[in-house]
Design an enzyme around this catalytic site. Sequence first.
Site, mmCIF file in Angstrom:
data_model
loop_
_atom_site.group_PDB
_atom_site.id
_atom_site.type_symbol
_atom_site.label_atom_id
_atom_site.label_comp_id
_atom_site.label_asym_id
_atom_site.label_seq_id
_atom_site.Cartn_x
_atom_site.Cartn_y
_atom_site.Cartn_z
ATOM 1 N N ASN A 45 99.615 90.139 83.053
ATOM 2 C CA ASN A 45 99.833 88.755 82.608
ATOM 3 C C ASN A 45 98.591 87.883 82.778
ATOM 4 O O ASN A 45 98.647 86.667 82.605
ATOM 5 C CB ASN A 45 101.009 88.126 83.363
ATOM 6 C CG ASN A 45 100.691 87.899 84.826
ATOM 7 O OD1 ASN A 45 99.689 88.406 85.323
ATOM 8 N ND2 ASN A 45 101.535 87.144 85.503
ATOM 9 N N HIS A 138 72.418 71.550 85.198
ATOM 10 C CA HIS A 138 72.218 70.745 83.988
ATOM 11 C C HIS A 138 71.794 69.317 84.356
ATOM 12 O O HIS A 138 70.972 68.704 83.668
ATOM 13 C CB HIS A 138 73.506 70.732 83.165
ATOM 14 C CG HIS A 138 73.373 69.979 81.889
ATOM 15 N ND1 HIS A 138 72.504 70.363 80.892
ATOM 16 C CD2 HIS A 138 73.970 68.849 81.453
ATOM 17 C CE1 HIS A 138 72.583 69.507 79.896
ATOM 18 N NE2 HIS A 138 73.459 68.586 80.207
ATOM 19 N N LYS A 201 67.299 63.811 69.964
ATOM 20 C CA LYS A 201 68.397 64.604 69.379
ATOM 21 C C LYS A 201 69.664 63.765 69.339
ATOM 22 O O LYS A 201 69.908 62.965 70.229
ATOM 23 C CB LYS A 201 68.615 65.855 70.245
ATOM 24 C CG LYS A 201 69.775 66.726 69.854
ATOM 25 C CD LYS A 201 69.917 67.921 70.789
ATOM 26 C CE LYS A 201 70.844 67.654 71.942
ATOM 27 N NZ LYS A 201 71.120 68.844 72.761
ATOM 28 N N ASP A 229 64.243 74.215 77.953
ATOM 29 C CA ASP A 229 65.619 73.723 78.075
ATOM 30 C C ASP A 229 66.303 74.463 79.217
ATOM 31 O O ASP A 229 65.855 75.532 79.630
ATOM 32 C CB ASP A 229 66.388 73.951 76.763
ATOM 33 C CG ASP A 229 67.460 72.885 76.543
ATOM 34 O OD1 ASP A 229 67.773 72.149 77.501
ATOM 35 O OD2 ASP A 229 67.990 72.803 75.424
ATOM 36 N N ASP A 233 73.027 77.592 74.205
ATOM 37 C CA ASP A 233 74.420 77.973 73.977
ATOM 38 C C ASP A 233 74.541 78.542 72.564
ATOM 39 O O ASP A 233 74.327 79.723 72.339
ATOM 40 C CB ASP A 233 75.305 76.748 74.226
ATOM 41 C CG ASP A 233 76.791 77.085 74.218
ATOM 42 O OD1 ASP A 233 77.141 78.241 73.932
ATOM 43 O OD2 ASP A 233 77.613 76.200 74.497
ATOM 44 N N THR A 237 70.542 73.444 69.172
ATOM 45 C CA THR A 237 69.570 72.467 69.693
ATOM 46 C C THR A 237 68.152 73.005 69.534
ATOM 47 O O THR A 237 67.260 72.320 69.007
ATOM 48 C CB THR A 237 69.849 72.193 71.198
ATOM 49 O OG1 THR A 237 71.131 71.591 71.320
ATOM 50 C CG2 THR A 237 68.788 71.293 71.814
HETATM 51 C C1 R5P Z 1 71.996 69.813 76.281
HETATM 52 O O1 R5P Z 1 72.043 68.795 76.912
HETATM 53 C C2 R5P Z 1 71.570 71.123 76.864
HETATM 54 O O2 R5P Z 1 70.445 70.982 77.677
HETATM 55 C C3 R5P Z 1 71.309 72.148 75.804
HETATM 56 O O3 R5P Z 1 70.232 71.710 75.005
HETATM 57 C C4 R5P Z 1 72.497 72.354 74.906
HETATM 58 O O4 R5P Z 1 73.693 72.323 75.610
HETATM 59 C C5 R5P Z 1 72.372 73.668 74.171
HETATM 60 O O5 R5P Z 1 73.490 73.849 73.351
HETATM 61 P P1 R5P Z 1 73.359 74.523 71.919
HETATM 62 O O6 R5P Z 1 72.491 75.738 72.108
HETATM 63 O O7 R5P Z 1 74.774 74.860 71.549
HETATM 64 O O8 R5P Z 1 72.758 73.512 71.009
#
Ligand code: R5P
Length: 325
Positions: A45, A138, A201, A229, A233, A237
Amino acid sequence: MSGITADNKKQLVLVSGRAHPELAEAIAAELDSELLPTDARTFANGEIYARYDESIRGTDVFVIQSHTAPINEWLMEQLIMVDAAKRASAKRITVVAPFYPYARQDKKGRGREPISARLVADLFKAAGADRIMSVDLHAAQIQGFFDGPVDHLFAMPVLLEHFRAKLDASTLTVVSPDMGRVRVADIWSDKLGAPLAIIHKRRDPLVPNQVSVHEIVGQVEGRVCLLVDDLIDTGRTIVKAAEALKNAGAIGVVVAATHAVFSDPAVELLQSDAIDSVVVTDTLPVDEAKRFDKLTVLSIAPLIARAIHEVFDDGSVTSMFDGAA
Ligand code: R5P
Protein backbone atom coordinates in the site's frame (compact mmCIF):
# COMPACT_ATOMS: atom_id res chain seq x y z
CA MET A 1 29.35 -3.03 13.92
CA SER A 2 30.43 -0.92 10.96
CA GLY A 3 31.57 2.64 11.54
CA ILE A 4 34.76 4.15 12.86
CA THR A 5 35.72 4.63 16.46
CA ALA A 6 37.45 7.84 17.53
CA ASP A 7 37.82 6.68 21.11
CA ASN A 8 36.31 4.01 23.29
CA LYS A 9 33.05 5.88 23.79
CA LYS A 10 32.09 7.60 20.59
CA GLN A 11 31.08 5.74 17.49
CA LEU A 12 30.17 7.06 14.06
CA VAL A 13 27.41 5.25 12.18
CA LEU A 14 26.47 5.88 8.55
CA VAL A 15 23.10 4.72 7.27
CA SER A 16 21.54 5.29 3.88
CA GLY A 17 18.08 5.45 2.40
CA ARG A 18 17.39 3.68 -0.86
CA ALA A 19 17.33 6.73 -3.15
CA HIS A 20 21.04 6.99 -4.03
CA PRO A 21 23.05 4.28 -2.25
CA GLU A 22 26.04 4.87 -4.55
CA LEU A 23 26.60 8.32 -3.03
CA ALA A 24 26.28 6.99 0.52
CA GLU A 25 28.73 4.18 -0.28
CA ALA A 26 31.20 6.68 -1.75
CA ILE A 27 30.91 8.83 1.39
CA ALA A 28 31.51 5.77 3.57
CA ALA A 29 34.53 4.79 1.47
CA GLU A 30 35.99 8.29 1.87
CA LEU A 31 35.65 7.86 5.63
CA ASP A 32 37.23 4.41 5.45
CA SER A 33 33.98 3.09 6.85
CA GLU A 34 30.91 1.12 5.79
CA LEU A 35 27.18 1.68 5.75
CA LEU A 36 25.29 -0.02 8.57
CA PRO A 37 23.11 -2.74 7.03
CA THR A 38 19.49 -1.61 7.04
CA ASP A 39 16.33 -3.44 6.15
CA ALA A 40 14.16 -0.98 4.22
CA ARG A 41 11.02 -1.99 2.37
CA THR A 42 7.88 -0.58 0.83
CA PHE A 43 4.64 -2.43 1.52
CA ALA A 44 1.99 -3.05 -1.10
CA ASN A 45 0.00 0.00 0.00
CA GLY A 46 3.05 2.28 -0.22
CA GLU A 47 3.94 2.40 3.47
CA ILE A 48 7.67 2.31 4.20
CA TYR A 49 9.46 0.25 6.85
CA ALA A 50 13.06 0.55 8.03
CA ARG A 51 15.07 -1.31 10.68
CA TYR A 52 18.79 -1.24 11.48
CA ASP A 53 20.35 -4.69 11.52
CA GLU A 54 22.71 -3.86 14.42
CA SER A 55 22.54 -1.88 17.64
CA ILE A 56 23.13 1.86 17.33
CA ARG A 57 22.64 2.69 21.02
CA GLY A 58 24.75 5.68 22.06
CA THR A 59 26.15 6.31 18.57
CA ASP A 60 26.53 9.41 16.37
CA VAL A 61 24.27 8.52 13.43
CA PHE A 62 24.29 10.18 10.01
CA VAL A 63 21.17 9.36 7.98
CA ILE A 64 22.01 9.94 4.31
CA GLN A 65 19.30 10.34 1.68
CA SER A 66 19.19 11.97 -1.76
CA HIS A 67 15.90 13.64 -2.51
CA THR A 68 15.42 12.62 -6.09
CA ALA A 69 12.08 11.57 -7.64
CA PRO A 70 9.82 10.25 -6.16
CA ILE A 71 10.84 12.90 -3.66
CA ASN A 72 7.96 12.45 -1.21
CA GLU A 73 8.72 8.76 -0.85
CA TRP A 74 12.41 9.36 -0.13
CA LEU A 75 11.61 12.15 2.29
CA MET A 76 9.24 9.87 4.16
CA GLU A 77 11.83 7.09 4.20
CA GLN A 78 14.43 9.42 5.72
CA LEU A 79 11.93 10.58 8.38
CA ILE A 80 11.17 6.97 9.25
CA MET A 81 14.90 6.18 9.47
CA VAL A 82 15.43 9.13 11.82
CA ASP A 83 12.51 7.95 13.95
CA ALA A 84 13.96 4.43 14.06
CA ALA A 85 17.35 5.83 15.11
CA LYS A 86 15.75 7.92 17.87
CA ARG A 87 13.83 4.93 19.22
CA ALA A 88 17.02 2.82 19.06
CA SER A 89 18.70 5.29 21.47
CA ALA A 90 21.18 6.88 19.06
CA LYS A 91 23.03 9.62 20.93
CA ARG A 92 22.90 12.17 18.11
CA ILE A 93 21.16 12.06 14.73
CA THR A 94 22.23 14.11 11.72
CA VAL A 95 20.06 14.28 8.62
CA VAL A 96 22.34 14.37 5.57
CA ALA A 97 20.22 15.76 2.73
CA PRO A 98 22.69 16.89 0.03
CA PHE A 99 19.74 18.36 -1.92
CA TYR A 100 17.29 19.88 0.57
CA PRO A 101 13.76 18.84 -0.42
CA TYR A 102 11.18 21.55 -1.13
CA ALA A 103 13.90 24.22 -0.83
CA ARG A 104 12.32 26.38 -3.53
CA GLN A 105 9.15 26.83 -1.46
CA ASP A 106 10.93 29.00 1.10
CA LYS A 107 8.52 31.95 1.30
CA LYS A 108 4.99 33.01 0.53
CA GLY A 109 5.09 34.56 -2.93
CA ARG A 110 1.32 34.97 -2.90
CA GLY A 111 -1.39 34.69 -0.30
CA ARG A 112 -2.56 31.24 0.84
CA GLU A 113 0.70 29.49 -0.19
CA PRO A 114 2.64 27.08 2.08
CA ILE A 115 6.25 27.49 3.18
CA SER A 116 7.12 23.87 2.51
CA ALA A 117 10.86 24.21 3.17
CA ARG A 118 9.96 25.19 6.75
CA LEU A 119 7.53 22.29 7.01
CA VAL A 120 10.29 19.87 5.98
CA ALA A 121 12.57 21.28 8.71
CA ASP A 122 9.77 20.83 11.25
CA LEU A 123 9.25 17.24 10.09
CA PHE A 124 12.95 16.42 10.52
CA LYS A 125 12.84 17.93 14.00
CA ALA A 126 9.68 16.07 14.98
CA ALA A 127 11.18 12.80 13.76
CA GLY A 128 14.18 13.29 16.06
CA ALA A 129 16.94 14.95 14.01
CA ASP A 130 19.47 16.91 16.07
CA ARG A 131 21.15 18.55 13.10
CA ILE A 132 20.98 18.84 9.32
CA MET A 133 23.72 18.80 6.71
CA SER A 134 23.00 19.99 3.18
CA VAL A 135 24.79 21.31 0.10
CA ASP A 136 24.03 24.62 -1.63
CA LEU A 137 20.66 25.43 -0.11
CA HIS A 138 18.42 27.26 -2.55
CA ALA A 139 18.29 30.11 -0.02
CA ALA A 140 20.68 30.40 2.93
CA GLN A 141 17.86 31.47 5.26
CA ILE A 142 16.50 27.91 5.19
CA GLN A 143 19.13 27.28 7.89
CA GLY A 144 16.93 29.29 10.22
CA PHE A 145 13.92 27.06 9.60
CA PHE A 146 15.49 24.25 11.62
CA ASP A 147 15.80 24.70 15.37
CA GLY A 148 19.28 23.23 15.66
CA PRO A 149 22.65 23.30 13.90
CA VAL A 150 22.62 23.26 10.09
CA ASP A 151 25.85 22.55 8.26
CA HIS A 152 25.52 24.36 4.96
CA LEU A 153 28.18 23.03 2.59
CA PHE A 154 29.20 24.65 -0.68
CA ALA A 155 29.95 22.73 -3.86
CA MET A 156 31.82 25.71 -5.28
CA PRO A 157 35.34 24.41 -4.43
CA VAL A 158 34.56 21.13 -6.21
CA LEU A 159 33.13 22.86 -9.30
CA LEU A 160 35.77 25.60 -9.37
CA GLU A 161 38.59 23.09 -9.35
CA HIS A 162 37.11 21.60 -12.51
CA PHE A 163 36.74 24.95 -14.29
CA ARG A 164 39.98 26.63 -13.27
CA ALA A 165 42.05 24.51 -15.61
CA LYS A 166 39.58 24.85 -18.47
CA LEU A 167 38.52 28.51 -18.61
CA ASP A 168 40.51 31.62 -19.44
CA ALA A 169 39.55 34.43 -17.04
CA SER A 170 40.46 37.12 -19.60
CA THR A 171 37.57 36.13 -21.89
CA LEU A 172 35.21 34.86 -19.20
CA THR A 173 32.01 36.38 -17.80
CA VAL A 174 30.21 34.72 -14.88
CA VAL A 175 26.45 34.88 -15.36
CA SER A 176 23.66 34.57 -12.81
CA PRO A 177 20.60 33.09 -14.56
CA ASP A 178 18.22 34.97 -12.27
CA MET A 179 18.16 37.50 -9.43
CA GLY A 180 18.16 34.73 -6.82
CA ARG A 181 21.68 33.54 -7.67
CA VAL A 182 23.38 36.96 -7.94
CA ARG A 183 25.16 36.70 -4.59
CA VAL A 184 26.60 33.26 -5.35
CA ALA A 185 27.55 34.23 -8.91
CA ASP A 186 29.30 37.29 -7.50
CA ILE A 187 31.49 35.04 -5.35
CA TRP A 188 32.30 32.94 -8.43
CA SER A 189 33.24 36.09 -10.29
CA ASP A 190 35.59 37.12 -7.45
CA LYS A 191 37.19 33.71 -7.27
CA LEU A 192 37.75 33.52 -11.03
CA GLY A 193 38.67 37.19 -11.50
CA ALA A 194 35.99 37.52 -14.19
CA PRO A 195 33.21 40.12 -14.55
CA LEU A 196 29.60 39.38 -13.62
CA ALA A 197 26.45 39.57 -15.74
CA ILE A 198 22.89 39.07 -14.56
CA ILE A 199 19.85 37.78 -16.38
CA HIS A 200 16.45 39.14 -15.54
CA LYS A 201 14.23 36.05 -15.63
CA ARG A 202 10.46 36.01 -15.32
CA ARG A 203 8.23 33.12 -14.29
CA ASP A 204 4.50 32.88 -14.90
CA PRO A 205 3.11 32.34 -11.36
CA LEU A 206 0.18 30.42 -12.83
CA VAL A 207 2.21 28.01 -15.01
CA PRO A 208 4.84 25.84 -13.27
CA ASN A 209 8.32 25.54 -14.82
CA GLN A 210 7.77 28.18 -17.52
CA VAL A 211 10.37 30.94 -17.80
CA SER A 212 11.18 33.86 -20.05
CA VAL A 213 14.27 36.08 -20.25
CA HIS A 214 13.67 39.79 -20.16
CA GLU A 215 17.04 41.39 -20.18
CA ILE A 216 20.79 40.80 -19.67
CA VAL A 217 22.70 43.22 -17.46
CA GLY A 218 26.46 43.17 -18.10
CA GLN A 219 28.96 42.55 -20.89
CA VAL A 220 28.52 39.20 -22.64
CA GLU A 221 29.28 39.98 -26.29
CA GLY A 222 32.46 38.21 -27.44
CA ARG A 223 32.76 36.48 -24.04
CA VAL A 224 32.64 32.89 -22.85
CA CYS A 225 29.78 32.85 -20.33
CA LEU A 226 29.80 30.62 -17.26
CA LEU A 227 26.21 30.22 -16.05
CA VAL A 228 26.06 29.18 -12.39
CA ASP A 229 22.92 27.87 -10.72
CA ASP A 230 22.08 25.81 -7.67
CA LEU A 231 19.90 23.37 -9.58
CA ILE A 232 18.71 22.32 -12.99
CA ASP A 233 15.19 20.96 -12.91
CA THR A 234 13.43 20.97 -16.29
CA GLY A 235 16.39 22.84 -17.81
CA ARG A 236 14.24 25.72 -19.04
CA THR A 237 15.96 28.40 -16.94
CA ILE A 238 19.43 27.42 -18.14
CA VAL A 239 18.53 26.87 -21.79
CA LYS A 240 16.57 30.12 -22.10
CA ALA A 241 19.51 31.90 -20.45
CA ALA A 242 22.04 30.23 -22.78
CA GLU A 243 19.99 31.14 -25.86
CA ALA A 244 19.69 34.74 -24.70
CA LEU A 245 23.45 34.91 -24.12
CA LYS A 246 24.20 33.50 -27.57
CA ASN A 247 21.74 35.94 -29.14
CA ALA A 248 23.55 38.74 -27.31
CA GLY A 249 26.87 37.68 -28.88
CA ALA A 250 28.42 35.28 -26.36
CA ILE A 251 31.03 33.07 -28.05
CA GLY A 252 30.49 30.16 -25.67
CA VAL A 253 28.22 29.09 -22.82
CA VAL A 254 29.23 26.63 -20.11
CA VAL A 255 27.00 25.68 -17.21
CA ALA A 256 27.81 24.82 -13.58
CA ALA A 257 25.06 23.57 -11.28
CA THR A 258 25.17 21.69 -8.01
CA HIS A 259 21.97 19.66 -8.13
CA ALA A 260 21.04 17.71 -11.28
CA VAL A 261 17.30 17.29 -10.70
CA PHE A 262 16.90 16.71 -14.45
CA SER A 263 13.13 16.35 -14.69
CA ASP A 264 11.79 15.94 -18.22
CA PRO A 265 12.64 17.49 -20.66
CA ALA A 266 15.96 18.63 -19.12
CA VAL A 267 18.18 16.06 -20.82
CA GLU A 268 16.77 16.93 -24.24
CA LEU A 269 16.89 20.70 -23.66
CA LEU A 270 20.42 20.71 -22.26
CA GLN A 271 21.76 19.25 -25.51
CA SER A 272 20.85 22.56 -27.17
CA ASP A 273 23.46 24.06 -29.51
CA ALA A 274 23.43 27.14 -27.28
CA ILE A 275 25.26 25.17 -24.55
CA ASP A 276 28.83 23.91 -24.88
CA SER A 277 29.08 21.92 -21.65
CA VAL A 278 27.21 21.20 -18.43
CA VAL A 279 28.95 20.33 -15.15
CA VAL A 280 27.00 19.08 -12.14
CA THR A 281 27.68 17.13 -8.95
CA ASP A 282 26.13 13.86 -7.85
CA THR A 283 24.12 15.17 -4.87
CA LEU A 284 21.30 13.50 -6.82
CA PRO A 285 21.68 10.32 -8.87
CA VAL A 286 22.32 10.88 -12.58
CA ASP A 287 21.35 7.59 -14.24
CA GLU A 288 22.92 6.45 -17.49
CA ALA A 289 19.72 7.45 -19.31
CA LYS A 290 20.23 11.04 -18.17
CA ARG A 291 23.86 11.27 -19.23
CA PHE A 292 24.85 12.96 -22.48
CA ASP A 293 28.10 13.87 -24.22
CA LYS A 294 28.35 17.45 -22.96
CA LEU A 295 27.70 16.44 -19.34
CA THR A 296 30.32 16.02 -16.60
CA VAL A 297 29.28 14.70 -13.17
CA LEU A 298 31.66 15.47 -10.29
CA SER A 299 31.65 13.54 -7.03
CA ILE A 300 30.40 15.41 -3.97
CA ALA A 301 31.30 12.49 -1.67
CA PRO A 302 34.72 13.79 -0.53
CA LEU A 303 33.17 17.13 0.55
CA ILE A 304 30.33 15.50 2.50
CA ALA A 305 32.65 12.92 4.02
CA ARG A 306 34.98 15.61 5.28
CA ALA A 307 32.05 17.53 6.78
CA ILE A 308 30.79 14.39 8.52
CA HIS A 309 34.27 13.81 9.90
CA GLU A 310 34.44 17.41 11.20
CA VAL A 311 31.02 17.11 12.87
CA PHE A 312 31.82 13.75 14.42
CA ASP A 313 35.20 14.95 15.60
CA ASP A 314 33.86 18.27 16.97
CA GLY A 315 36.03 20.01 14.38
CA SER A 316 35.14 22.94 12.17
CA VAL A 317 32.97 22.72 9.05
CA THR A 318 33.53 26.42 8.39
CA SER A 319 37.27 25.82 8.13
CA MET A 320 36.59 23.63 5.10
CA PHE A 321 35.64 26.73 3.14
CA ASP A 322 38.15 29.22 4.53
CA GLY A 323 39.97 30.44 1.44
CA ALA A 324 38.56 27.47 -0.44
CA ALA A 325 39.35 27.31 -4.13
C1 R5P B 1 15.43 29.08 -9.49
O1 R5P B 1 15.28 29.92 -8.64
C2 R5P B 1 16.45 27.99 -9.40
O2 R5P B 1 17.68 28.48 -8.96
C3 R5P B 1 16.62 27.29 -10.71
O3 R5P B 1 17.11 28.21 -11.66
C4 R5P B 1 15.33 26.73 -11.23
O4 R5P B 1 14.55 26.20 -10.22
C5 R5P B 1 15.60 25.67 -12.27
O5 R5P B 1 14.39 25.15 -12.74
P1 R5P B 1 14.19 24.76 -14.26
O6 R5P B 1 15.42 23.98 -14.65
O7 R5P B 1 12.94 23.93 -14.26
O8 R5P B 1 14.04 26.02 -15.03
